[in-house]
Design an enzyme around this catalytic site. Structure first.
Site, PDB file in Angstrom:
ATOM      1  N   GLY A 248     -25.441 -22.881 -29.141  1.00 47.68           N
ATOM      2  CA  GLY A 248     -24.876 -21.669 -29.716  1.00 47.68           C
ATOM      3  C   GLY A 248     -25.140 -21.359 -31.169  1.00 47.68           C
ATOM      4  N   GLY A 292     -30.480 -24.163 -28.067  1.00 52.59           N
ATOM      5  CA  GLY A 292     -31.641 -23.461 -27.507  1.00 52.59           C
ATOM      6  C   GLY A 292     -32.241 -22.585 -28.585  1.00 52.59           C
ATOM      7  N   ARG A 293     -31.522 -21.488 -28.876  1.00 52.80           N
ATOM      8  CA  ARG A 293     -32.024 -20.477 -29.820  1.00 52.80           C
ATOM      9  C   ARG A 293     -32.436 -21.089 -31.156  1.00 52.80           C
ATOM     10  NH1 ARG A 293     -30.227 -15.132 -29.421  1.00 52.80           N
ATOM     11  NH2 ARG A 293     -28.436 -15.893 -28.258  1.00 52.80           N
ATOM     12  N   ARG A 330     -34.367  -7.844 -25.522  1.00 48.55           N
ATOM     13  CA  ARG A 330     -33.112  -8.062 -26.249  1.00 48.55           C
ATOM     14  C   ARG A 330     -32.600  -6.815 -27.002  1.00 48.55           C
ATOM     15  NH1 ARG A 330     -32.124 -11.263 -29.726  1.00 48.55           N
ATOM     16  NH2 ARG A 330     -30.158 -12.054 -28.957  1.00 48.55           N
ATOM     17  N   TYR A 334     -28.987  -6.046 -25.732  1.00 51.56           N
ATOM     18  CA  TYR A 334     -27.878  -6.432 -26.618  1.00 51.56           C
ATOM     19  C   TYR A 334     -27.862  -5.651 -27.918  1.00 51.56           C
ATOM     20  CZ  TYR A 334     -28.923 -10.705 -23.875  1.00 51.56           C
ATOM     21  OH  TYR A 334     -29.232 -11.601 -22.899  1.00 51.56           O
ATOM     22  N   CYS A 361     -42.068   3.198 -19.479  1.00 53.99           N
ATOM     23  CA  CYS A 361     -41.636   4.552 -19.161  1.00 53.99           C
ATOM     24  C   CYS A 361     -40.120   4.621 -19.183  1.00 53.99           C
ATOM     25  CB  CYS A 361     -42.142   4.942 -17.789  1.00 53.99           C
ATOM     26  SG  CYS A 361     -43.694   5.780 -17.914  1.00 53.99           S
ATOM     27  N   GLU A 362     -39.563   4.504 -20.369  1.00 56.70           N
ATOM     28  CA  GLU A 362     -38.114   4.470 -20.496  1.00 56.70           C
ATOM     29  C   GLU A 362     -37.768   4.722 -21.964  1.00 56.70           C
ATOM     30  OE1 GLU A 362     -36.235   1.740 -18.039  1.00 56.70           O
ATOM     31  OE2 GLU A 362     -34.525   1.443 -19.355  1.00 56.70           O
TER      32      GLU A 362
HETATM   33  N1  LLP Z   1     -25.753 -24.504 -23.029  1.00 54.81           N
HETATM   34  C1  LLP Z   1     -25.315 -23.614 -22.135  1.00 54.81           C
HETATM   35  C2  LLP Z   1     -24.464 -24.039 -21.042  1.00 54.81           C
HETATM   36  C3  LLP Z   1     -25.703 -22.269 -22.252  1.00 54.81           C
HETATM   37  O1  LLP Z   1     -25.267 -21.401 -21.368  1.00 54.81           O
HETATM   38  C4  LLP Z   1     -26.558 -21.880 -23.309  1.00 54.81           C
HETATM   39  C5  LLP Z   1     -26.995 -20.500 -23.444  1.00 54.81           C
HETATM   40  C6  LLP Z   1     -27.004 -22.859 -24.213  1.00 54.81           C
HETATM   41  C7  LLP Z   1     -26.560 -24.159 -24.051  1.00 54.81           C
HETATM   42  C8  LLP Z   1     -27.915 -22.539 -25.368  1.00 54.81           C
HETATM   43  O2  LLP Z   1     -27.319 -21.695 -26.273  1.00 54.81           O
HETATM   44  P1  LLP Z   1     -28.098 -21.301 -27.626  1.00 54.81           P
HETATM   45  O3  LLP Z   1     -28.171 -22.519 -28.490  1.00 54.81           O
HETATM   46  O4  LLP Z   1     -29.434 -20.794 -27.239  1.00 54.81           O
HETATM   47  O5  LLP Z   1     -27.240 -20.237 -28.214  1.00 54.81           O
HETATM   48  N2  LLP Z   1     -30.024 -14.249 -23.385  1.00 54.81           N
HETATM   49  C9  LLP Z   1     -29.075 -14.239 -24.476  1.00 54.81           C
HETATM   50  C10 LLP Z   1     -28.484 -15.581 -24.721  1.00 54.81           C
HETATM   51  C11 LLP Z   1     -27.807 -16.179 -23.514  1.00 54.81           C
HETATM   52  C12 LLP Z   1     -27.314 -17.559 -23.776  1.00 54.81           C
HETATM   53  C13 LLP Z   1     -27.136 -18.257 -22.483  1.00 54.81           C
HETATM   54  N3  LLP Z   1     -26.659 -19.589 -22.608  1.00 54.81           N
HETATM   55  C14 LLP Z   1     -29.766 -13.711 -25.727  1.00 54.81           C
HETATM   56  O6  LLP Z   1     -30.943 -13.370 -25.641  1.00 54.81           O
HETATM   57  O7  LLP Z   1     -29.157 -13.602 -26.776  1.00 54.81           O
END
Ligand code: LLP
Length: 432
Positions: A248, A292-293, A330, A334, A361-362
Site C-alpha cells: 500500500g 507492489g506499487r 488508470r 481512478y 474510440c472513447e
Molecule cells: N497485497 C494485497 C492483498 C493487495 O490487494 C494489494 C493490492 C497489494 C498487496 C499491493 O498493494 P500496493 O503496494 O501496490 O499498493 N489497480 C489499482 C490498485 C489496486 C490494488 C490492489 N491490491 C491502481 O491502479 O491504483
C-alpha cells in the site's frame, strides 16, 4: 515533469532512462513502449530488505505480483530473495513457468476457484491466504484429496479507514475481502481452520489499501492486528507465527504526492508491531509485507509517439498519442494524475497548455488533462512517468489495439522482457 530516480537529461536535451536514450529505445523497440529501470527495481527490493534487517528479527518481503508480472520480473524477484503474492491461476502459472521458488508464494483472492487452488497445490505454492468462511472447507477438501497439509493465513479486516481512493481501499469491514475482527467472524474462522486436518494455521493477514501516504494508518493497523493476536492466544492458546500487514505505500505520480521513504515506512511499522507485542507480552511472529506499487511504479515510464495535434480555438488543444487507456487505464478508472514531457526535447521551454488524448474510440480516453508542454508536433516522443505499476498489468486490447512491449533498462543497456503483441495474437483464439 519531475525527473524520477531513473531519469536524466543528456547534453542533447534527450531523456535517458536507466542510462538509455529514450530515442534509441524508440528506434529499437517502437512505441508505445513500457520502459522499466531494472537497477532501480533491484535497489527497491534491497532497500526494503535492509530496512527490515535493522528493525525486526524475522521478516519476509513479498512482491505483490499483480502490479507488474512477467517471467523476467519473477526471476528478478527470486534473485533478490523476495517472496511473491499471487492472486490468480495466471499469476501462479507465470511464476511457476519462470522457475520461481513456489514455496515462497502466497496465494490470495476472495474467490479462489477450485481449479486455481488445485493448480496452486500442484505447483507447490507455499501458503494460502484464506479470505472467507466457505474457502476453509473448500481448501481443506482439495488439500485432503491430494494428501497434503496446506499452510494458511487468514485475511482479516482490521476496520482501518486508510486515506485513499475508495476503489482501492480494502481494510474496511464492508469489503469484499477478508473477515472482520470486530464482528467476531475472524475468530470464528480461525477456530474453524484449527479443526481441519489438512490445514496448518500460520497467521493473519490484512491489506488496508493502496497509494497510502499516511503512515499512521499502518500504526493503527498494527495496534488492531496485534491486539487480535493477543485475544486469539488468550481464547485458544494459539500463537500466531506470521503477521502479514499487506502493501500500500504510495508513490510520486504528480505534484502534491509526497511519498514516505521505504525506511520510514518499515521503521514506523516495525516499531508499532514491536511496541504492541511488548504491551501484550507476545513473542515475535514473522512479519511480512507485500509492496507492489512502491516496488516498480516510479521505476517505469511509457514512451509514445505524438500523432494528431488538434486545436479547437479558444477551447483546447488535443495532442493524440499512439496508445492510451489500453496501456494505461488508470486516468479513466481512478481519475489518476500523471506527468509527462517531450522526451526528445527535454530542455525546450513549456509554452502551451494541452491535453493528452489516447487513440481509443472513447471520449474518456484521456491520459492527461491540462499539462504545460513545449509546442508538440507529430513525431515527437512523449514520455509519461511513473507508469511501472498497474499499467502493463491492467492493459487491454480494447478496440483491438495490441499491447506494447516491455523493456528493462539498466546502466545504459536494454533488453526486451515482453514482446509487443502482433495482430495475429489478437485473432489467435478467434474461431470462425
Ligand atoms: N497485497 C494485497 C492483498 C493487495 O490487494 C494489494 C493490492 C497489494 C498487496 C499491493 O498493494 P500496493 O503496494 O501496490 O499498493 N489497480 C489499482 C490498485 C489496486 C490494488 C490492489 N491490491 C491502481 O491502479 O491504483
Amino acid at each position: 515533469m519531475k525527473l524520477l530516480a531513473s531519469m536524466k537529461v543528456n547534453p542533447e536535451g534527450v531523456l535517458e532512462i536507466g542510462g538509455c536514450s529514450a530515442l534509441d529505445l524508440v528506434k529499437q523497440f517502437g512505441t508505445p513502449l513500457y520502459v522499466m529501470d531494472e537497477g532501480q527495481i533491484r535497489k527497491n527490493c534491497q532497500e526494503y530488505i535492509s530496512a527490515f534487517r535493522v528493525n525486526y528479527p524475522d521478516f519476509t518481503v513479498l512482491y505483490a505480483s499483480k502490479v507488474f508480472l512477467a517471467a523476467a520480473m519473477c526471476k528478478l524477484v527470486a534473485e533478490e530473495g523476495l517472496g511473491i503474492d499471487v492472486v490468480s491461476g495466471g499469476e501462479i502459472y507465470t511464476a511457476k513457468k519462470a522457475g520461481f521458488p513456489m514455496e515462497r508464494a502466497y496465494f490470495h483472492g476472495n474467490n479462489k476457484l477450485p481449479e486455481e487452488i488445485n493448480l496452486a497445490l500442484d505447483s507447490g505454492v507455499g501458503s494460502f491466504v484464506i479470505d472467507n468462511l466457505p474457502e476453509i472447507e473448500l481448501l481443506n477438501t482439495l488439500a485432503k484429496a491430494k494428501d497434503v497439509k496446506a499452510k494458511v493465513l487468514l485475511r482479516v479486516s482490521p476496520g482501518i479507514d486508510a486515506h485513499t481512493h475508495s476503489f482501492i481501499k480494502t481494510g474496511l469491514i464492508d469489503s469484499k475481502f477478508g473477515v472482520a475482527i470486530s464482528n467476531g467472524q475472524a475468530m470464528e474462522a480461525i477456530k474453524a481452520i484449527l479443526q481441519k486436518d489438512s490445514l496448518e494455521f500460520r497467521g493473519i493477514h490484512c491489506h488496508i489499501g493502496s497509494q497510502i501516504f499516511d503512515l499512521d494508518s499502518y500504526t493503527e493497523t498494527a495496534d488492531v492486528m496485534v491486539a487480535f493476536m493477543a485475544q486469539l492466544q488468550a481464547d485458544t492458546g494459539v500463537e500466531i507465527k506470521e503477521l502479514n500487514l499487506g502493501g500500500g505505500l504510495g508513490i510520486y505520480y504528480s505534484d502534491g504526492d509526497e511519498p514516505k521513504s521505504f525506511t520510514s515506512f518499515v521503521e514506523n511499522m516495525t516499531k508499532a508491531v514491536k511496541d504492541n507485542l511488548a504491551k501484550h507480552g507476545l513473542a515475535f511472529p514473522r512479519l511480512l509485507i507485500e509492496p507492489g506499487r512502491s516496488m516498480v511504479g516510479e521505476a517505469g515510464c511509457t514512451l509514445y509517439t505524438v500523432g494528431t495535434v488538434k486545436e479547437i480555438p479558444d477551447i483546447k488543444k488535443y495532442i493524440s498519442v499512439d496508445g492510451g487507456m489500453t496501456d494505461n487505464p488508470r486516468p479513466a478508472l481512478y481519475d489518476a494524475k500523471y506527468e509527462a514531457a517531450l522526451a526528445n526535447r527535454m530542455t525546450d521551454a513549456p509554452e502551451e497548455v494541452v491535453s493528452i488524448a489516447g487513440k481509443c474510440c472513447e471520449s474518456g480516453d484521456m491520459l492527461i488533462k491540462d499539462i504545460k508542454l513545449p509546442r508538440a508536433k507529430a513525431g515527437d516522443i512523449l514520455v509519461v512517468s511513473a507508469t511501472g505499476a498497474y499499467n502493463y498489468a491492467m492493459s487491454s486490447n480494447y478496440n483491438r489495439n495490441i499491447k506494447p512491449a516491455v523493456v528493462f533498462v539498466d546502466k545504459g543497456s536494454s533488453r526486451l522482457v515482453v514482446k509487443r503483441e502482433t495482430y495475429d495474437d489478437l485473432i489467435r483464439n478467434d474461431v470462425i
